[in-house]
Design an enzyme around this catalytic site. Structure first.
Site, PDB file in Angstrom:
ATOM      1  N   LYS A  51      52.203 126.352 107.453  1.00  0.00           N
ATOM      2  CA  LYS A  51      52.382 125.163 106.611  1.00  0.00           C
ATOM      3  C   LYS A  51      53.700 124.462 106.957  1.00  0.00           C
ATOM      4  O   LYS A  51      53.765 123.235 107.053  1.00  0.00           O
ATOM      5  CB  LYS A  51      52.348 125.560 105.127  1.00  0.00           C
ATOM      6  CG  LYS A  51      50.979 126.053 104.679  1.00  0.00           C
ATOM      7  CD  LYS A  51      50.986 126.720 103.303  1.00  0.00           C
ATOM      8  CE  LYS A  51      49.621 127.373 103.037  1.00  0.00           C
ATOM      9  NZ  LYS A  51      49.536 128.041 101.728  1.00  0.00           N
ATOM     10  N   GLN A  95      52.627 130.263  96.532  1.00  0.00           N
ATOM     11  CA  GLN A  95      51.784 131.057  97.432  1.00  0.00           C
ATOM     12  C   GLN A  95      51.203 132.254  96.693  1.00  0.00           C
ATOM     13  O   GLN A  95      51.921 132.998  96.033  1.00  0.00           O
ATOM     14  CB  GLN A  95      52.614 131.506  98.655  1.00  0.00           C
ATOM     15  CG  GLN A  95      51.807 132.187  99.740  1.00  0.00           C
ATOM     16  CD  GLN A  95      50.785 131.259 100.418  1.00  0.00           C
ATOM     17  OE1 GLN A  95      50.979 130.054 100.513  1.00  0.00           O
ATOM     18  NE2 GLN A  95      49.679 131.827 100.864  1.00  0.00           N
ATOM     19  N   ASP A 118      47.863 122.060  95.949  1.00  0.00           N
ATOM     20  CA  ASP A 118      46.845 123.085  96.208  1.00  0.00           C
ATOM     21  C   ASP A 118      45.551 122.774  95.440  1.00  0.00           C
ATOM     22  O   ASP A 118      44.507 123.368  95.720  1.00  0.00           O
ATOM     23  CB  ASP A 118      47.360 124.455  95.730  1.00  0.00           C
ATOM     24  CG  ASP A 118      47.703 125.389  96.876  1.00  0.00           C
ATOM     25  OD1 ASP A 118      47.139 125.204  97.975  1.00  0.00           O
ATOM     26  OD2 ASP A 118      48.527 126.292  96.662  1.00  0.00           O
TER      27      ASP A 118
HETATM   28  N1  GUN Z   1      46.793 132.316  99.308  1.00  0.00           N
HETATM   29  C1  GUN Z   1      45.686 132.308 100.100  1.00  0.00           C
HETATM   30  N2  GUN Z   1      45.238 131.044 100.238  1.00  0.00           N
HETATM   31  C2  GUN Z   1      46.066 130.258  99.517  1.00  0.00           C
HETATM   32  C3  GUN Z   1      46.119 128.851  99.293  1.00  0.00           C
HETATM   33  O1  GUN Z   1      45.294 128.058  99.727  1.00  0.00           O
HETATM   34  N3  GUN Z   1      47.147 128.429  98.510  1.00  0.00           N
HETATM   35  C4  GUN Z   1      48.048 129.264  97.974  1.00  0.00           C
HETATM   36  N4  GUN Z   1      49.004 128.749  97.199  1.00  0.00           N
HETATM   37  N5  GUN Z   1      48.028 130.570  98.176  1.00  0.00           N
HETATM   38  C5  GUN Z   1      47.040 131.050  98.941  1.00  0.00           C
END
Ligand code: GUN
Length: 284
Positions: A51, A95, A118
């Site tokens: 990211k 996350q 998200d």
């Molecule tokens: N953990 C696994 N996939 C994701 C996601 O798309 N967003 C977040 N915040 N955590 C994750």
């Protein structure tokens, strides 16, 4: 079989977003994504670095806040409140997974929906439920599936779609977003009896379970589109999805690889959401 090349499509998306960021910069808007990471879970660290890299490519600013695994729900909520109030911040991402003493629903609920890049808050999920028109900040992985199908001009309307997996992050929102696009959607999960009887009917089969080899060639219709959203590490440390890629590839018309499929698409859609949020926070 044609590969649905998520790496290539995501690069194209990031390239066009780079131009959007440059245009916003001219208007003195500097899109900024903030990320909260608790602990040092290897998968989370790897996802976050992808990211961050995409932020560098597009010109989106990045700020990361690291916490120890003994953090409390209250400490995280306090941080989120600060970020909600900070006008220089356009995106807030926590996350997942979080350690078990943290109550995830309260943490997600604390995020200002306008900054929820998200798409995990009840507000954004609820709007997404209504129709494509209200998919304002939609969850990034389901959005990535829609984007890759759009890119390869694979029609969704009227298709038999089977989604395997019913998580709040992927399976459930993906089923709704495909329903919004007039597919006939079946959602299967761990309690489904005779999974193969469903998957064999699918024109478009999306799998998000996290179980290597779950989908064999016998479970796939000839000429189907297969979207593999699973990410699993084998004992040898190799990344694989949920489908038997070699065998399914011989039968399907289109398949997404792992890695290089839905992972990069998810990241690109997170960047798309961050820019959308920055625009909305400044112009509406
Ligand atoms: N953990 C696994 N996939 C994701 C996601 O798309 N967003 C977040 N915040 N955590 C994750």
């Amino acid at each position: 079989m044609q590969l649905l090349d998520g790496r290539k499509v995501s690069k194209e998306i990031l390239h066009s977003l780079q131009k959007e960021v440059a245009a916003l910069e001219k208007k003195h808007i500097h899109p900024k994504l903030t990320v909260i990471l608790v602990g040092k879970d290897a998968s989370s660290v790897s996802y976050i670095s992808q990211k961050q890299k995409a932020c560098l490519t597009t010109g989106i600013q990045w700020e990361q806040f690291d916490y120890e695994t003994d953090v409390t729900t209250e400490i995280l909520i306090e941080k989120i409140k600060d970020l909600n109030a900070d006008e220089t911040v356009h995106g807030i991402l926590v996350q997942l997974p979080l350690p078990k003493q943290v109550y995830v629903p309260d943490v997600i609920r604390a995020i200002e929906p306008k900054k929820d890049v998200d798409g995990f808050t009840a507000y954004n999920l609820g709007k997404m439920f209504l129709s494509t028109e209200f998919e304002y900040l939609a969850p990034c992985t389901p959005l990535g599936v829609v984007r890759i199908l759009e890119h390869y001009k694979i029609a969704i309307e009227g298709k038999e779609v089977v989604v395997v997996g019913h998580s709040n992050i992927v399976g459930k929102p993906l089923s709704v977003m495909l329903l919004n696009r007039n597919a006939t959607v079946t959602t299967c999960h761990v309690y489904t009896k005779d999974l193969a009887s469903h998957t064999r009917r699918a024109d478009i089969l999306c799998v998000a379970v996290g179980k290597p080899g779950l989908i064999s060639a016998e479970m796939v219709k000839e000429g189907a589109v297969v979207i593999d959203i699973g990410i699993n590490k084998t004992n040898e440390g190799k990344l694989v999805g949920d489908i038997d890629f070699e065998a399914v590839g011989k039968k399907a018309a289109y398949v997404t690889p792992v890695p290089g499929g839905m992972g990069p698409m998810t990241v690109a859609c997170l960047m798309e959401n961050t820019i959308k949020a920055a625009k909305r926070l400044n112009f509406q």
